[in-house]
Design an enzyme around this catalytic site. Sequence first.
Site, PDB file in Angstrom:
ATOM      1  N   LYS A 174      39.702  61.632  28.706  1.00 42.88           N
ATOM      2  CA  LYS A 174      40.910  61.858  27.908  1.00 42.88           C
ATOM      3  C   LYS A 174      40.907  60.919  26.696  1.00 42.88           C
ATOM      4  O   LYS A 174      40.672  59.718  26.817  1.00 42.88           O
ATOM      5  CB  LYS A 174      42.161  61.602  28.746  1.00 42.88           C
ATOM      6  CG  LYS A 174      43.463  62.031  28.072  1.00 42.88           C
ATOM      7  CD  LYS A 174      44.643  61.862  29.028  1.00 42.88           C
ATOM      8  CE  LYS A 174      45.902  62.494  28.486  1.00 42.88           C
ATOM      9  NZ  LYS A 174      46.385  61.839  27.277  1.00 42.88           N
ATOM     10  N   SER A 214      42.909  57.122  28.900  1.00 43.62           N
ATOM     11  CA  SER A 214      43.532  57.031  30.214  1.00 43.62           C
ATOM     12  C   SER A 214      42.725  56.144  31.135  1.00 43.62           C
ATOM     13  O   SER A 214      41.491  56.101  31.050  1.00 43.62           O
ATOM     14  CB  SER A 214      43.669  58.425  30.828  1.00 43.62           C
ATOM     15  OG  SER A 214      44.128  58.354  32.159  1.00 43.62           O
ATOM     16  N   SER A 215      43.430  55.450  32.009  1.00 44.13           N
ATOM     17  CA  SER A 215      42.763  54.634  33.020  1.00 44.13           C
ATOM     18  C   SER A 215      42.447  55.448  34.269  1.00 44.13           C
ATOM     19  O   SER A 215      41.772  54.961  35.177  1.00 44.13           O
ATOM     20  CB  SER A 215      43.666  53.457  33.408  1.00 44.13           C
ATOM     21  OG  SER A 215      44.881  53.944  33.962  1.00 44.13           O
TER      22      SER A 215
END
Length: 473
Positions: A320, A314-315
Amino acid sequence: MRIERDCIGEMFVPDNVLYGIHSLRAKHNFPITDEKVDHAVIQSYLQIKKAAAEANELAGTLDKQKSTLIMSACNQLLFSNDYSAFIVPAIQGGAGTSTNMNVNEVVAQLAMRLGTQSGNEPVEIKPNDDVNQSQSTNDTYPTAGKMAMLKRLSPLLTSVSKLVDSLTDKADEYKSAIKVGRTQLQDAVPTTFGRTFNAYASMFKRDILRLKHAQKVLSQVNLGGTAIGTGINATDDYQDTIIPILNKYSHLNLHQAADLVDGTQNSDAFTTISGAMKSLAADLSKFSNDLRLLSSGPQAGLNELELPKKAAGSSIMPGKVNPVIPEVVNQVAFEAIGNDVTVTMAAEAGQLELNAFEPIMFKSILTSEMHLTRAIDTLVDNCVSDIKVNVEYCRNEVEHSSIAATVLSPLLGYEKTTALIKEALATKQSVKEIVKQKQLLPDTLVDNLFTPEVLTNVSKVKDERTAAGSTLN
């Protein structure tokens, strides 16, 4: 520039290129994709042209000088790995004629150049009369396509075998790791990860058998059949020698089809290989779905498997990690299944003595072979080989699973066992504890019934069950 002519008219062709008028027309006529004919098809075509030159020389229909130059041109193109002269788009009309003529033109032009380089008098070598002698697109194109598919099939089989071996290793590593089974995503009787991984391995073993069957089907070629399989314009000597000579150069175990007309007009060989890959793709996607589900969470999911961490997920959400390897395998599987639909429709659409839609079949099948091979390789190397089972977590889930009480049904009956399960769920106790509290069965039998070996049906306690049953009665 040089001027070339065909049955339609004239075209200017640059002097420095090897291709000719037919290739240029195809480039202009089929601006569908920038993707050119697959290199595996071109390589196979060059081996066909080389073998045909030798067979025609042996038959006495092509003089030795032309045969030698044609074969030398084919060798140079094969060894140079330079496909820049093959400009025909992969998706094309004409049942592959443009591909055949592209190869004929390039080989003829290069052969003439090689002839002048040797200091001899220029020799005219014609694309149709010399390079294409005793041949037709009708027999050379499907043969080249099948050869290309066979070449791609070998590494695919190796990759699937590697996946089977990796799964078998995992089955051995976790043969005693107990887990809750699930049907319809609901808890079912316990099993082991050893059995789970073995079941996956068995599934992919069947895929290998289907692919090997397709391999045998693809080895039957119609080369020698020329136009529509009648063998017109091909000598008996050529027909007798072309396949053995081609096998010598291609290192493939090809066989001439018993019915050359059937081998020319019908495309079920292509639906066979495509169908086998569709089955493989479905199995890969199901397996990948299971990996993603079993590794979900970890806090709020099943968390039974731990997949290797390969990319930040995830950004915005720190830490994550997503199951990117199974995800890419899913997508390749979707593509292969879609390609099979294309092949099926193209095979069905063939009419009378020839199928005009082999170009899209070849593109679809060769793409599936290549992408599936690469997908399986990354699945094994970057996922399966380093999968870890959360053994203690899974064991704890089994111990607190009410469905494990299924082992009590033969002794207490289905209705009484159902009541015990409901009570266990309501009171947050284990069924095992309740059975002991109510003294429904001897404690030693209860302990034995709820061992991993009995819960997973690895071993049975028939004697004790029989004794307990007679006491209850």
